[in-house]
Design an enzyme around this catalytic site. Structure first.
Site: not given
Lengths: 380, 197
Positions: A159, A229, A324, A357-358
């Protein structure tokens, strides 16, 4: 010697952060200057006599210098990339000397908005200068100097960390042999900047933000930070993974027509938001999202990424994940094609992992097999 | 596999030292490794099989994981000296599309494929069974091949598409076949170019 891959992987064990103080002012891309600063970092493994086995791991938005291992007497204190770094793991600490650094502007011990501004004797707060990916790399290079590392065997990041790895090869082409750029992009899209802006507005509009000087008021803009968040979390997961994890599950098994938590996804997001707001610094979040937005190595080359990469000398591994959508595979391919057209050695793997994405933080078998195969060939 | 080595040697002979080479369907990267060793090429492979991606990384080969059926968008026109597709064309659905793409991103294309009109294959068909051989090692129900064509078919396609055949070599095992290749050769290798290019 190559690592024995059949060995059971272990943890690097108990680790302790270290601190380096720098007195020489650091000129920043924004035009500002940091007169002096501290960097907090951790190391795993041993620097060899030739000093050519060092690997720098760069962290993303909410990461830190605590990449691997645990803290003494602290439960659940594994580093954020503990599944990657350790004896027998893809980034094998029996072969490599691995370094994690908390970036400038951070909130885990390196100089940042919650540090004391020597000019005022009060926390920097909103007066902390804007820091960029390039500034972080400059600071990391000074730490490398301090540790006696002229050239990294590899710089690795996911990232925003991938942007730092890429930037290293452009700012210090002679100091990086390999760059591993994972789940990253050569620059953010408008949509990506838009998500960051929503997150920032949540913080900036929190009545307890006080123009960024909330420390002096003894408060924290937790509502804004939690909301930021929550938005982020939505974009880190894939539609499928969210559906699989939470679906439309209801807390009370049927609608009760209330704004309290009903759907499990609401519960999850609120929990993640509140937890994050309890330990992360709002000013760091603002600064870091801006660093993401500004990163664009092709900006000074009329948008020509191939021209921007002309200085590079490293070899590259680029990895993306099919699900992602925050840092989509197409963005990684932009990096790959530009590197190829710059005659750089580059490999690219697109991992079919459902976690969005994680995924870059998980130990998907194919993902780690690719990393291990590539890293095993890095000569030290 | 001896048959693989002569394939590699022919391809190596068509390539100048230091060229930029793209190998489509590069497998574990062994052809690119060979070309890097004997021709010092700047080589890139394209694969879409996860295990082969890992094998390439292990072999220290530049490999790019994309689905070739989608074409080679992202690759600049004429960037490569040679674009190779070794024994994979018969497993591609979009035959015309990939040939056009190969000659777009490469100055020349190198293509090899198993000849379905090889006499042993004809014999198998006459005997009522689909051919299974060294070059067609699959049963009809598990073959990755989706296009079944002959040397004569490919020549006709090149003619139709305006693709220039610079060179053609046909083999039975490791023996060069000059006469009646469409009958006697099990594998053919072509060096192709653009018309007027």
């Amino acid at each position: 010697m190559h690592a024995q891959t059949q060995c059971a992987a272990e943890s690097v064990g108990v680790v302790e952060p270290q601190r380096a103080h720098f007195d020489a002012p650091l000129a920043l891309k924004s035009g500002g200057t940091l007169p002096a600063y501290d960097l907090v970092y951790e190391t795993y493994g041993t620097l060899n006599a030739a000093r050519n086995n060092a690997v720098l791991v760069c962290h993303a938005l909410s990461g830190s210098h605590h990449v691997a291992g645990t803290y003494a007497g602290k439960k659940n204190s594994e580093g954020w990339w503990d599944n990657l770094v350790g004896p027998g793991k893809p980034l094998d600490t029996r072969k490599f000397f691995v370094i994690g650094v908390n970036n400038l502007g951070g909130c885990y011990g390196s100089t940042g908005p919650n540090s004391i501004n020597p000019a005022t004797g009060k926390p920097w707060g909103a007066d902390f200068p804007f820091v960029t990916v390039e500034d972080w790399v400059d600071a990391q290079a000074r730490l490398a100097d301090r540790l006696g590392i002229q050239r990294f065997a590899a710089v690795v990041g996911g990232s925003l960390g991938g942007m730092q790895a890429l930037s290293w090869t452009l700012q210090y082409p002679d100091r990086v042999a390999h760059a591993l750029v994972i789940a990253s992009a050569p620059k953010l899209t408008a949509q990506n900047i838009a998500f960051n802006e929503v997150a920032r507005q949540a913080i900036l509009k929190d009545p307890e933000f006080h123009g960024g000087h909330y420390y002096e008021h003894g408060v924290v803009p937790t509502r804004g930070l939690a909301l930021a968040r929550m938005v982020g979390h939505i974009t880190y997961l894939s539609d499928d993974s969210m559906d699989q994890k939470f679906g439309r599950s209801l807390r009370h098994d049927k609608p009760v027509f209330s704004y309290d938590v009903e759907f499990e996804i609401e519960s999850y997001l609120r929990y993640q938001g509140d937890k994050f707001a309890g330990y992360f610094d709002a000013n760091t979040y603002l600064l870091t999202t801006k660093a993401l937005d500004y990163y664009d190595p092709a900006f000074d080359y009329d948008g020509d990424l191939v021209a921007a990469l002309g200085r590079a000398k490293a070899d590259y591994l680029v990895v993306s994940f099919t699900t992602d959508w925050r840092f989509a595979p197409s963005r990684s391919r932009e990096i790959v094609y530009a590197l190829m057209h710059s005659d750089r050695r580059v490999s690219y793997a697109e991992i079919d992992c459902p976690a969005g994405h994680d995924s870059f933080l998980l130990d998907d078998a194919q993902y780690h097999a690719v990393l291990r195969a590539y890293i095993d060939n890095i000569e030290v | 596999m001896s048959y693989q080595r002569y394939d590699y040697d022919v391809i190596a002979n068509w390539i100048e030292p230091g060229e930029r080479v793209l190998d489509l369907g590069c497998g574990d990267g062994s052809l690119l490794r060979h070309l890097t060793n004997v021709r010092q090429v700047r080589g890139y492979g394209v694969e879409n099989d996860p295990e082969r991606i890992v094998a390439c990384a292990r072999n220290g080969i530049n490999v790019i994981q994309i689905d070739m059926e989608q074409g080679l968008a992202g690759f600049d026109d004429g960037f490569f000296d040679h674009v190779i597709m070794s024994l994979s064309l018969q497993a591609m659905r979009n035959t015309q599309g990939i040939l056009a793409e190969m000659l777009r991103v490469g100055r020349e294309a190198v293509v090899s494929f198993p000849n379905f009109a090889y006499w042993r294959h004809r014999q198998a068909i006459l005997n009522g069974r689909m051919p299974v051989s060294k070059n067609l090692p699959y049963q009809w129900y598990d073959t990755p091949n989706v296009r079944f064509f002959t040397i004569a078919d490919f020549d006709a396609l090149c003619e139709q598409e305006g693709i220039v055949i610079h060179e053609r070599l046909a083999f039975d095992e490791d023996k060069v076949i000059v006469d009646e290749p469409n009958f006697l050769a099990s594998v053919a290798l072509y060096r192709l170019g653009r018309a007027g290019g």
